[in-house]
Design a protein around this motif. Sequence first.
Motif, mmCIF file in Angstrom:
data_model
loop_
_atom_site.group_PDB
_atom_site.id
_atom_site.type_symbol
_atom_site.label_atom_id
_atom_site.label_comp_id
_atom_site.label_asym_id
_atom_site.label_seq_id
_atom_site.Cartn_x
_atom_site.Cartn_y
_atom_site.Cartn_z
ATOM 1 N N SER A 72 12.923 -1.543 -51.135
ATOM 2 C CA SER A 72 12.696 -2.669 -50.223
ATOM 3 C C SER A 72 12.257 -2.167 -48.854
ATOM 4 O O SER A 72 11.334 -2.720 -48.246
ATOM 5 C CB SER A 72 13.964 -3.512 -50.084
ATOM 6 N N PHE A 73 12.918 -1.132 -48.368
ATOM 7 C CA PHE A 73 12.566 -0.527 -47.086
ATOM 8 C C PHE A 73 11.123 -0.020 -47.116
ATOM 9 O O PHE A 73 10.340 -0.273 -46.198
ATOM 10 C CB PHE A 73 13.549 0.620 -46.792
ATOM 11 N N ASN A 74 10.769 0.686 -48.198
ATOM 12 C CA ASN A 74 9.420 1.240 -48.319
ATOM 13 C C ASN A 74 8.344 0.155 -48.393
ATOM 14 O O ASN A 74 7.231 0.346 -47.912
ATOM 15 C CB ASN A 74 9.313 2.153 -49.539
ATOM 16 N N LEU A 75 8.687 -0.975 -48.995
ATOM 17 C CA LEU A 75 7.723 -2.071 -49.137
ATOM 18 C C LEU A 75 7.516 -2.855 -47.847
ATOM 19 O O LEU A 75 6.471 -3.476 -47.665
ATOM 20 C CB LEU A 75 8.183 -3.050 -50.223
ATOM 21 N N THR A 76 8.499 -2.833 -46.975
ATOM 22 C CA THR A 76 8.439 -3.701 -45.798
ATOM 23 C C THR A 76 8.301 -2.962 -44.464
ATOM 24 O O THR A 76 8.019 -3.596 -43.455
ATOM 25 C CB THR A 76 9.702 -4.584 -45.721
ATOM 26 N N ASP A 87 5.404 2.571 -48.672
ATOM 27 C CA ASP A 87 4.990 2.724 -50.062
ATOM 28 C C ASP A 87 3.497 3.021 -50.172
ATOM 29 O O ASP A 87 3.075 3.787 -51.040
ATOM 30 C CB ASP A 87 5.395 1.522 -50.922
ATOM 31 N N GLN A 88 2.689 2.464 -49.290
ATOM 32 C CA GLN A 88 1.266 2.780 -49.289
ATOM 33 C C GLN A 88 1.031 4.214 -48.820
ATOM 34 O O GLN A 88 0.164 4.912 -49.355
ATOM 35 C CB GLN A 88 0.505 1.794 -48.392
ATOM 36 N N MET A 89 1.811 4.660 -47.840
ATOM 37 C CA MET A 89 1.688 6.041 -47.356
ATOM 38 C C MET A 89 2.060 7.037 -48.458
ATOM 39 O O MET A 89 1.482 8.127 -48.535
ATOM 40 C CB MET A 89 2.584 6.274 -46.139
#
Length: 170
Positions: A72-76, A87-89
């Motif tokens: 969730s952290f990575n997505l937001t 998540d894109q990085m």
Amino acid sequence: MKYTSAEAAKLLRKLNEEQSALKDRENKSSQFIAAIEEDIESVRPAYDYEGTQNRLAELERQVRTVKHAINSFNLTTAVPGFDMTIDQMLIYIPQLNERKRKLTEMAACLPKERANASGYGARTIVEYRYANYDIAKVSADLEKVTDELSRAQTALDVVNNSSTIEIDLG
């Protein structure tokens, strides 16, 4: 409790290691072999089936909780200086690594390089491999990709070591 992304990743690794160790202990102690003349109780390893299953279930729940929080952290969470979330990085950085690998290989080529010699004696044909691109341009692009990769990794490290995630393991 609040964790940085880096701390949450370490917590996840610790939980996975504990789960793996508990499964290994269970595999070694849930069954045992005794010779017919041995006193079975004197060679029986300590094993608590119910306690082990309860602990494994608790570890599985905690792993799910931590993974979900990290995902969730990575997505937001946006990475400053980039128009991307974490998540894109995590996709972008391997793409940059691959581009850097290819450009490093291309930059190492010579404009004209002897490829091989075929045949025997005076009839030997010498072949050359020619770079079909501007090596200086490739070298400049390699420098840009290397700088971008460094900048991306640093930006991601800053976020992973400063922004926090709320994780309730209770």
